[in-house]
Design an enzyme around this catalytic site. Structure first.
Site, mmCIF file in Angstrom:
data_model
loop_
_atom_site.group_PDB
_atom_site.id
_atom_site.type_symbol
_atom_site.label_atom_id
_atom_site.label_comp_id
_atom_site.label_asym_id
_atom_site.label_seq_id
_atom_site.Cartn_x
_atom_site.Cartn_y
_atom_site.Cartn_z
ATOM 1 N N ARG A 208 114.057 -55.695 -29.492
ATOM 2 C CA ARG A 208 113.319 -55.853 -30.751
ATOM 3 C C ARG A 208 113.729 -54.705 -31.668
ATOM 4 N NH1 ARG A 208 107.150 -56.393 -29.018
ATOM 5 N NH2 ARG A 208 106.831 -56.604 -31.278
ATOM 6 N N HIS A 209 113.456 -54.864 -32.944
ATOM 7 C CA HIS A 209 113.613 -53.776 -33.913
ATOM 8 C C HIS A 209 112.744 -52.591 -33.497
ATOM 9 C CE1 HIS A 209 109.603 -55.016 -35.053
ATOM 10 N NE2 HIS A 209 110.058 -56.255 -34.911
ATOM 11 N N ASN A 215 103.671 -53.230 -37.535
ATOM 12 C CA ASN A 215 103.279 -53.050 -36.125
ATOM 13 C C ASN A 215 102.234 -51.956 -36.015
ATOM 14 O OD1 ASN A 215 106.718 -53.469 -35.405
ATOM 15 N ND2 ASN A 215 105.139 -54.940 -34.842
ATOM 16 N N ARG A 260 113.459 -54.930 -40.915
ATOM 17 C CA ARG A 260 113.259 -54.071 -39.735
ATOM 18 C C ARG A 260 114.390 -54.176 -38.713
ATOM 19 N NH1 ARG A 260 109.464 -58.103 -40.112
ATOM 20 N NH2 ARG A 260 108.697 -59.267 -38.293
ATOM 21 N N GLU A 280 111.666 -63.688 -37.196
ATOM 22 C CA GLU A 280 110.484 -63.844 -36.339
ATOM 23 C C GLU A 280 109.791 -65.194 -36.581
ATOM 24 O OE1 GLU A 280 109.276 -63.689 -33.781
ATOM 25 O OE2 GLU A 280 107.976 -61.957 -33.433
ATOM 26 N N HIS A 346 113.277 -60.205 -32.849
ATOM 27 C CA HIS A 346 111.814 -60.072 -32.871
ATOM 28 C C HIS A 346 111.207 -60.660 -31.596
ATOM 29 C CE1 HIS A 346 112.212 -59.209 -37.211
ATOM 30 N NE2 HIS A 346 113.254 -60.020 -37.086
HETATM 31 O O1 F6P Z 1 103.350 -58.457 -33.624
HETATM 32 C C1 F6P Z 1 104.728 -58.503 -33.745
HETATM 33 C C2 F6P Z 1 105.236 -59.919 -33.770
HETATM 34 O O2 F6P Z 1 106.639 -59.880 -33.850
HETATM 35 C C3 F6P Z 1 104.662 -60.799 -34.908
HETATM 36 O O3 F6P Z 1 105.358 -60.698 -36.115
HETATM 37 C C4 F6P Z 1 104.690 -62.171 -34.304
HETATM 38 O O4 F6P Z 1 103.857 -63.083 -34.957
HETATM 39 C C5 F6P Z 1 104.272 -61.859 -32.892
HETATM 40 O O5 F6P Z 1 104.853 -60.623 -32.574
HETATM 41 C C6 F6P Z 1 104.704 -62.881 -31.871
HETATM 42 O O6 F6P Z 1 104.051 -62.642 -30.659
HETATM 43 P P1 F6P Z 1 102.826 -63.583 -30.184
HETATM 44 O O7 F6P Z 1 103.431 -64.951 -30.120
HETATM 45 O O8 F6P Z 1 102.446 -63.029 -28.840
HETATM 46 O O9 F6P Z 1 101.739 -63.526 -31.191
#
Ligand code: F6P
Length: 404
Positions: A208-209, A215, A260, A280, A346
């Site tokens: 990941r970044h 975050n 990012r 993402e 991501h």
């Molecule tokens: O929180 C960081 C992130 O990359 C968000 O931008 C994204 O919506 C999420 O993680 C994805 O993870 P999850 O599916 O567990 O919510």
């Protein structure tokens, strides 16, 4: 599958299996060799495979039929694609398979694999010496026995021909592909997957970044810059790159189009390929919210997502299944690429790619652990990949990153 022993049939079969299951098409592998090992016993010397050994032929036919019946039963239970992994080396055997499948409305595509002697030799050493057929057998004895086994099959081998309907011939693992009477969505996807396959081993790294400003305040999505710890991670990644990745020579670095991932890659000083497909998961109306805010403002959505994270689609956004479809061209390019690849992307997208690389069940994908400030390394093995995690830091408070 069709082909003499050690032509990479099982390698190709397992790749197809993983690809189709990952795309959401229930697929299963039926390996006739496993039926033989289970019901007749492993450690059969090459004479068992001699076409003039009547008892051997009888038992092998029995095993082939048993696997075929199980396969047809599986279709009746809702399976979509079955891969029947055996040599299937004669017209007669293939006709039998075709007749039985067609009688139950199952369409057959033969995938025939052939390759040059050097590849056969490499396959024998890479996969057969570890086979349950040769447990405790001296490696030179095992290789000689396996060669004799191949000779027995070669005596009766009949390549697939035009009269046999739909087929894909793979010659020298992707060097040449011949396609005959292939139509329809899934068979066409299969062809584009197979033309990209090769057997040049190379590692893949996923990260990941570095931590981004969103975050830090636990907001999802967005397009924010790296935080100070995020920039420190980029520097750690640069060190890791120089020490562990650069020695491989020419390496591909892929990022998303978001700030990012690009800020994380910048410091590497490498030319990168930016993929929109690596952005993402699109959280739609929930983009920029915290999980707590989502729970308060969209309680039903929150419940639905907790109940089925794989299929749940954000309002005006995407589901994990959508992400998998979107990332599929990246995976095809990953298969085609002979250089090592570092992907900076991501959480959700990397879970999808991670799931593909390790053949995890679809339902597990949204819950795979892909922490920040960590590199996942996938080194090639005979069938599949060996995974290692490198926590580069800086360490972050535990809440950062995920909803699961
Ligand atoms: O929180 C960081 C992130 O990359 C968000 O931008 C994204 O919506 C999420 O993680 C994805 O993870 P999850 O599916 O567990 O919510």
């Amino acid at each position: 599958m069709v082909g003499l022993p050690a032509r990479g049939k099982t390698y190709v079969a397992r790749k197809i299996l993983r690809y189709l299951n990952w795309l959401g098409h229930p697929a299963r592998l039926f390996n006739v060799g496993n039926y033989r090992r289970e019901h007749v016993g492993s450690l059969q010397a090459h004479g068992f495979f001699d076409p003039s050994n009547q008892e051997g032929v009888r038992q092998r036919t029995l095993m082939a039929l048993m696997a075929l019946e199980d396969m047809l039963g599986w279709f009746e239970a809702g399976g979509e694609v079955a891969i029947y992994d055996a040599t299937n080396s004669t017209h007669e055997r293939r006709k039998l398979i075709q007749d039985k499948c067609e009688a139950r409305g199952v369409r057959v595509i033969f995938i025939e694999s052939s390759c040059d002697d050097a590849t056969v030799e490499a396959n024998v050493r890479a996969t057969k010496l570890d086979s349950p057929d040769y447990v405790g057998v001296d490696s030179d004895v095992a290789v000689a026995d396996f060669r004799a086994r191949i000779e027995h099959y070669a005596q009766v081998y009949e390549p697939v021909d035009e009269s046999e309907g739909s087929y894909i011939k793979l010659i020298d693992v992707g060097q040449k592909v011949i396609v005959n009477r292939i139509t329809g969505y899934l068979p066409s996807r299969l062809v584009s997957f197979l033309v990209n396959l090769h057997n040049v081993p190379r590692p893949v790294w996923l990260t990941r970044h570095g931590q981004a400003e969103f975050n830090v305040i636990e907001r999802i999505g967005g397009n924010t810059h790296l935080s100070a710890p995020g920039r420190a991670y980029a520097e750690n990644l640069k060190r890791f790159y120089d020490e562990r990745i650069a020695p491989y020579g020419e390496v591909e670095v892929w990022t998303s189009t978001l700030v990012r991932t690009q800020e994380t890659a910048e410091i590497l000083g490498k030319q990168t390929l930016q993929w929109r497909a690596l952005n993402e998961i699109e959280a739609g109306s929930c983009d920029g919210l915290t999980y707590r805010e989502i729970k308060e403002r969209y309680p039903e959505d929150w419940r639905a997502r907790c109940g089925d994270k794989l299929s749940y689609r954000y309002p005006q956004g995407e589901s994990y299944m959508d992400v998998i479809q979107r990332v599929e061209p990246v995976v095809l390019e990953l298969e085609r690429q002979k250089r090592p690849v570092l992907i900076i992307s991501h959480q959700a997208v990397l879970r999808a790619i991670y799931g593909y690389l390790m053949g995890h069940e679809l339902e597990r994908i949204p819950h795979l652990d892909v922490p920040l400030h960590t590199v996942l390394e996938f080194a090639p093995k005979a069938y599949g990949a060996a995974e290692q995690q490198f926590l580069l830091g800086p360490a972050l408070p535990p809440h950062t990153g995920s909803s699961s």
